[in-house]
Design a protein around this motif. Structure first.
Motif, mmCIF file in Angstrom:
data_model
loop_
_atom_site.group_PDB
_atom_site.id
_atom_site.type_symbol
_atom_site.label_atom_id
_atom_site.label_comp_id
_atom_site.label_asym_id
_atom_site.label_seq_id
_atom_site.Cartn_x
_atom_site.Cartn_y
_atom_site.Cartn_z
ATOM 1 N N GLU A 625 -20.054 47.914 22.568
ATOM 2 C CA GLU A 625 -20.110 49.292 23.038
ATOM 3 C C GLU A 625 -20.566 49.320 24.491
ATOM 4 O OE1 GLU A 625 -21.986 52.308 20.732
ATOM 5 O OE2 GLU A 625 -21.638 51.280 18.830
ATOM 6 N N PRO A 626 -19.925 50.130 25.337
ATOM 7 C CA PRO A 626 -20.356 50.205 26.739
ATOM 8 C C PRO A 626 -21.674 50.946 26.869
ATOM 9 C CG PRO A 626 -18.627 51.807 26.314
ATOM 10 C CD PRO A 626 -18.752 50.977 25.070
ATOM 11 N N HIS A 627 -22.405 50.644 27.918
ATOM 12 C CA HIS A 627 -23.637 51.370 28.224
ATOM 13 C C HIS A 627 -23.298 52.839 28.482
ATOM 14 C CE1 HIS A 627 -27.130 52.688 30.615
ATOM 15 N NE2 HIS A 627 -27.795 51.758 29.911
ATOM 16 N N ALA A 628 -24.268 53.714 28.238
ATOM 17 C CA ALA A 628 -24.043 55.147 28.409
ATOM 18 C C ALA A 628 -23.562 55.485 29.815
ATOM 19 C CB ALA A 628 -25.324 55.923 28.091
ATOM 20 N N ALA A 629 -24.067 54.771 30.819
ATOM 21 C CA ALA A 629 -23.652 55.037 32.198
ATOM 22 C C ALA A 629 -22.186 54.679 32.414
ATOM 23 C CB ALA A 629 -24.529 54.255 33.175
ATOM 24 N N LEU A 630 -21.730 53.576 31.792
ATOM 25 C CA LEU A 630 -20.322 53.191 31.914
ATOM 26 C C LEU A 630 -19.410 54.181 31.201
ATOM 27 C CD1 LEU A 630 -20.426 49.310 31.440
ATOM 28 C CD2 LEU A 630 -19.970 50.583 33.540
ATOM 29 N N LEU A 631 -19.860 54.666 30.035
ATOM 30 C CA LEU A 631 -19.066 55.656 29.322
ATOM 31 C C LEU A 631 -18.975 56.947 30.125
ATOM 32 C CD1 LEU A 631 -17.510 56.703 26.911
ATOM 33 C CD2 LEU A 631 -19.689 57.209 25.773
ATOM 34 N N TRP A 632 -20.087 57.335 30.749
ATOM 35 C CA TRP A 632 -20.072 58.543 31.585
ATOM 36 C C TRP A 632 -19.086 58.381 32.736
ATOM 37 C CZ3 TRP A 632 -20.958 59.397 36.755
ATOM 38 C CH2 TRP A 632 -21.086 60.726 37.151
ATOM 39 N N LEU A 633 -19.088 57.206 33.347
ATOM 40 C CA LEU A 633 -18.177 56.946 34.459
ATOM 41 C C LEU A 633 -16.723 57.001 33.991
ATOM 42 C CD1 LEU A 633 -17.794 56.092 37.417
ATOM 43 C CD2 LEU A 633 -17.944 53.709 36.652
ATOM 44 N N LEU A 634 -16.436 56.398 32.839
ATOM 45 C CA LEU A 634 -15.077 56.392 32.308
ATOM 46 C C LEU A 634 -14.627 57.811 31.964
ATOM 47 C CD1 LEU A 634 -12.583 54.856 31.253
ATOM 48 C CD2 LEU A 634 -13.798 54.589 29.064
ATOM 49 N N ARG A 635 -15.493 58.542 31.304
ATOM 50 C CA ARG A 635 -15.144 59.922 30.930
ATOM 51 C C ARG A 635 -14.937 60.784 32.168
ATOM 52 N NH1 ARG A 635 -19.209 64.314 28.066
ATOM 53 N NH2 ARG A 635 -17.672 65.987 27.807
ATOM 54 N N ARG A 636 -15.823 60.631 33.134
ATOM 55 C CA ARG A 636 -15.718 61.414 34.366
ATOM 56 C C ARG A 636 -14.406 61.122 35.085
ATOM 57 N NH1 ARG A 636 -18.146 65.846 36.904
ATOM 58 N NH2 ARG A 636 -17.979 65.615 39.157
ATOM 59 N N ALA A 637 -14.053 59.838 35.191
ATOM 60 C CA ALA A 637 -12.823 59.464 35.878
ATOM 61 C C ALA A 637 -11.601 60.016 35.153
ATOM 62 C CB ALA A 637 -12.735 57.941 35.989
ATOM 63 N N ALA A 638 -11.584 59.885 33.826
ATOM 64 C CA ALA A 638 -10.421 60.331 33.058
ATOM 65 C C ALA A 638 -10.272 61.844 33.087
ATOM 66 C CB ALA A 638 -10.528 59.826 31.622
ATOM 67 N N GLN A 639 -11.364 62.566 32.848
ATOM 68 C CA GLN A 639 -11.265 64.028 32.821
ATOM 69 C C GLN A 639 -11.009 64.608 34.203
ATOM 70 O OE1 GLN A 639 -14.876 65.205 30.677
ATOM 71 N NE2 GLN A 639 -13.687 65.376 28.787
ATOM 72 N N SER A 640 -11.575 64.010 35.233
ATOM 73 C CA SER A 640 -11.297 64.489 36.588
ATOM 74 C C SER A 640 -9.818 64.311 36.930
ATOM 75 C CB SER A 640 -12.163 63.747 37.603
ATOM 76 O OG SER A 640 -13.529 64.013 37.410
ATOM 77 N N SER A 641 -9.255 63.161 36.552
ATOM 78 C CA SER A 641 -7.839 62.916 36.802
ATOM 79 C C SER A 641 -6.969 63.891 36.024
ATOM 80 C CB SER A 641 -7.484 61.477 36.424
ATOM 81 O OG SER A 641 -6.099 61.252 36.535
ATOM 82 N N ALA A 642 -7.310 64.108 34.749
ATOM 83 C CA ALA A 642 -6.518 65.030 33.925
ATOM 84 C C ALA A 642 -6.596 66.451 34.458
ATOM 85 C CB ALA A 642 -7.008 64.983 32.481
ATOM 86 N N GLU A 643 -7.801 66.899 34.809
ATOM 87 C CA GLU A 643 -7.958 68.265 35.306
ATOM 88 C C GLU A 643 -7.269 68.442 36.646
ATOM 89 O OE1 GLU A 643 -12.175 68.743 35.177
ATOM 90 O OE2 GLU A 643 -12.157 69.553 33.140
ATOM 91 N N SER A 644 -7.267 67.404 37.468
ATOM 92 C CA SER A 644 -6.567 67.481 38.752
ATOM 93 C C SER A 644 -5.065 67.646 38.537
ATOM 94 C CB SER A 644 -6.842 66.213 39.573
ATOM 95 O OG SER A 644 -6.132 66.240 40.791
ATOM 96 N N ARG A 645 -4.513 66.908 37.580
ATOM 97 C CA ARG A 645 -3.084 67.048 37.276
ATOM 98 C C ARG A 645 -2.774 68.437 36.747
ATOM 99 N NH1 ARG A 645 -0.346 62.045 36.868
ATOM 100 N NH2 ARG A 645 -1.720 60.231 36.928
ATOM 101 N N HIS A 646 -3.622 68.931 35.845
ATOM 102 C CA HIS A 646 -3.388 70.265 35.287
ATOM 103 C C HIS A 646 -3.516 71.342 36.363
ATOM 104 C CE1 HIS A 646 -3.133 68.341 31.546
ATOM 105 N NE2 HIS A 646 -4.412 68.360 31.199
ATOM 106 N N ARG A 647 -4.482 71.176 37.255
ATOM 107 C CA ARG A 647 -4.656 72.152 38.347
ATOM 108 C C ARG A 647 -3.418 72.183 39.238
ATOM 109 N NH1 ARG A 647 -9.385 70.808 39.290
ATOM 110 N NH2 ARG A 647 -9.003 69.213 40.884
ATOM 111 N N ALA A 648 -2.878 71.006 39.543
ATOM 112 C CA ALA A 648 -1.657 70.943 40.343
ATOM 113 C C ALA A 648 -0.482 71.585 39.598
ATOM 114 C CB ALA A 648 -1.337 69.492 40.691
ATOM 115 N N ALA A 649 -0.415 71.373 38.277
ATOM 116 C CA ALA A 649 0.663 71.984 37.490
ATOM 117 C C ALA A 649 0.546 73.500 37.487
ATOM 118 C CB ALA A 649 0.621 71.446 36.056
#
Length: 671
Positions: A625-649
């Protein structure tokens, strides 16, 4: 139209040549949009600690509290007489602080007598913000539906037709029925717009003072009005047609776009803004059926990378040079559909590829009663009578072996972004708006203001866990359900992202001997019954996002002493707002409750929107299992990318809608 409202509008704000009152829509210049985004995204958040917007609201609360004893001493007849006086005071003062505070105090007293519950101070605070055109962010469970009755009563009493907009018919009917006795005390007529109503019935509901309706039904009624009027869209043509006996019934059902109060505003303004609402007519399948069958069979023989490129994150599929050459060569064969050109065949094959590779059953859609029903990911609900355009819907029907519906031709279209900007007065409320405050301010002109909690939150949040794969995740979810429901006797709500995931988890729970109920797009008819039981001791509920908005899970007897409702999130969504909505089902209004996230490293969000980081962590962690900080980083990167795509759409959808509207206006066809 109310004199108070007219005094707030400049002549150029009112749309000319429209059948009823609505705001003139002008495309803002780029520097205006930039300034609005800067103000709502950076300046207002910087000023939030000063809470300038809340100064008036706090004064209203203070004055209303001082009038409690006076209002309690009045009988019903005296309360009605005082309401009539305050109606004129609110109109004269344009909803000034003193008049509104007195009226809110009166409504609170009436609600206590009629409904058996009184508005909290925090709800009075929200009522002031809503009445003056803000988007009020209220924590889940703080009573947004009840708070809305304050500005609704005030606006309707001074003569403004009020539309209370919810995210589905169930909530519209429920809220209208629950609040009708309060409105009736003031002589206000309230009704609900649901899908089954006829045009005549809808006209009657809209003719009342207050109409509860879903965003979809309201917008389509507007489009039908515009389509029905046709060349008689101007007030002069309409008056001549109806006054001269040329029409037995009025062409429109709405009375105008005067005041809208939108519940779950972030869902309506943001999550559902990517796709335009299209009013269409169905044509007989005809020769289209042969083209669909040919394109689907041909697409099954194509290979990704060799013939086409997949972009699941968009989602989009594109034929490459090899694929286009294959289509062109296929037209010379005897199996090619007759009388169909290269362009039509290429588009049909592209849609067939999308149906095969991008749209999956029990994820983007479900099959119910032999029909393909689209599922809204943000709400988890079936979108009745909605269909994908440009032949995609027929491709999916053919893929599933169903009878093809007729191809749709567009009669009118509009996005929520353009539609709600046309209201003369607009307000909204939700539990999650801070993340998108800049976009809401820029597009809709609504400032976002937070409302203080009625009681301190007792929510407990466990450290999120990220398991190596889906199988390990489901095992951990089963263990948590057993610990919370079977051992501690707490109710458990397990949130899944798709219908498919909810049914997979249901099978695992059944195999483990754990009794549970499932709430998803296939079982939406029993929603009220499921939610009513979900707070009982030891009850396990597996639900898609249907349970994430607009639902209040009441705790059963003795449950609070065991820790309250426990929420398990099994997969992060594209937006952190939707995750917050699910966790908000627990620990409402000072009740105890807890939540935890149990996700997998190979979840779709991580694979599509943070593929490199996800693959790197899978390799480095080797099953740990990844450390909580790594999971936060992964979640932040993924959701920021997804929201950026949706905002552009959303921006692209709005731009295209404006361009099409300009073209139709130039041609004289209207919307």
């Amino acid at each position: 139209m109310s004199e108070a409202l007219l005094l707030r509008l400049r002549p150029r704000d009112l749309a000319s040549g429209r059948p009823y009152a609505e705001r003139d829509e002008r495309t803002p210049a780029w520097h205006d949009e930039f300034a609005l985004g800067l103000w709502h995204g950076w300046v207002r958040p910087a000023l939030r600690p000063l809470d300038i917007a809340g100064a008036g609201a706090r004064k209203v609360v203070r004055l209303a509290r001082a009038l409690e004893v006076e209002m309690a001493a009045l009988d019903e007849q005296q309360l009605r007489q005082r309401a009539a006086l305050l109606r004129h005071a609110m109109r004269r003062s344009r909803f000034g602080v003193d008049a509104v505070a007195a009226f809110f105090a009166l409504v609170r007293e009436v609600a206590g007598r009629v409904l058996g519950k009184r508005h909290y101070d925090s709800q009075l605070h929200a009522g002031w913000l809503l009445l003056h055109g803000s988007l009020a962010e209220m924590a889940t469970g703080e009573g947004k539906t009840f708070a809305a009755t304050l500005p609704v009563c005030a606006a309707a009493l001074v003569g403004l037709p009020v539309h209370v907009v919810t995210v589905n018919d169930y909530l519209a009917a429920r809220d209208a029925e629950a609040m009708a006795p309060l409105y009736a005390f003031f002589g206000l007529r309230c009704g609900a717009i649901v899908h089954e109503l006829t045009r005549a019935q809808r006209r009657e509901v809209y003719a009342g003072d207050i109409a509860y309706c879903s965003n979809k039904e309201l917008t389509f009624d507007y489009l039908r009005d515009r389509t029905a009027l046709g060349d008689r869209a101007s007030p002069l043509h309409r008056a001549l047609a109806e006054g001269g006996g040329m029409s037995d019934n009025p062409a429109t059902v709405l009375r105008g776009l005067t005041f809208a109060l939108v519940d779950e505003a972030d869902s309506v303004f943001i999550d559902e803004a990517r796709t335009p609402l299209i009013l269409s007519a169905s044509l007989p399948p005809g020769a289209r059926g042969a083209l669909v069958d040919w394109a689907l069979a041909f697409a099954r023989g194509l290979q990704p990378a060799r013939d086409f490129d997949l972009e699941p994150a968009q989602p989009r599929v594109r034929l490459n040079d090899t694929g286009r050459a294959a289509v062109e060569a296929a037209l010379d064969s005897a199996a090619a559909p007759p009388d169909v050109g290269l362009r039509a065949c290429t588009e049909a094959v592209t849609q067939a590829l999308a149906a095969l590779w991008l749209y999956r059953r029990d994820q983007q859609y479900v099959v119910v009663d032999g029909k393909v029903q689209i599922v809204d990911e943000s709400t988890g609900r079936v979108m009745a009578d909605r269909a994908w355009e440009r032949g995609l819907h027929q491709m999916i029907e053919a893929k599933e072996g169903l009878v093809l519906s007729g191809e749709r031709v567009t009669l009118a279209r509009i996005t929520y972004q353009r539609f709600f900007r046309r209201y003369l007065r607009l307000a909204g409320m939700t539990g999650t708006a801070t993340e998108v405050a800049a976009e809401i301010g820029r597009v809709y002109g609504l400032p976002v203001a937070r409302v203080p909690l009625h009681r301190p939150s007792l929510a407990l949040r466990a450290r999120p866990r990220c398991l190596p794969d889906a199988d390990a995740r489901w095992a951990a979810v089963l263990a948590s359900v057993q610990a919370q429901a079977q051992q501690q006797g707490r109710p458990v709500l397990v949130g899944t992202r798709t219908v498919q995931s909810s049914e997979h988890l249901s099978a695992l729970l059944a195999a483990a001997g754990i009794e549970h109920v499932v709430l998803n797009a296939k079982h939406d008819r029993v929603e009220a019954e499921v939610i009513a039981r979900a707070g009982g001791s030891g009850v396990v509920t597996v639900a898609t996002n249907m349970a994430g908005r607009g639902t209040d899970i009441a705790l059963g007897e003795g449950v609070a002493g065991r820790g309250g409702l426990h929420v398990i999130l099994t997969e992060f969504h594209d937006s952190a707002r939707i995750d917050r909505q699910l966790f908000g089902r627990a620990a409402r209004q000072g009740d105890p409750g807890s939540g935890e996230a149990i996700v997998a490293l190979d979840d779709e969000l991580f694979r599509l929107h943070a593929p490199l980081l996800s693959a790197l962590l899978q390799r480095l962690l080797a099953g740990r299992e990844p450390h909580a900080a790594l999971l936060w980083l992964l979640r932040r990167a993924a959701q920021s990318s997804a929201e950026s795509r949706h905002r552009a759409a959303r921006a692209a959808s709005l731009k295209q809608d404006r361009r099409l509207a300009a073209m139709l206006s130039f041609s004289g066809r209207g919307e």
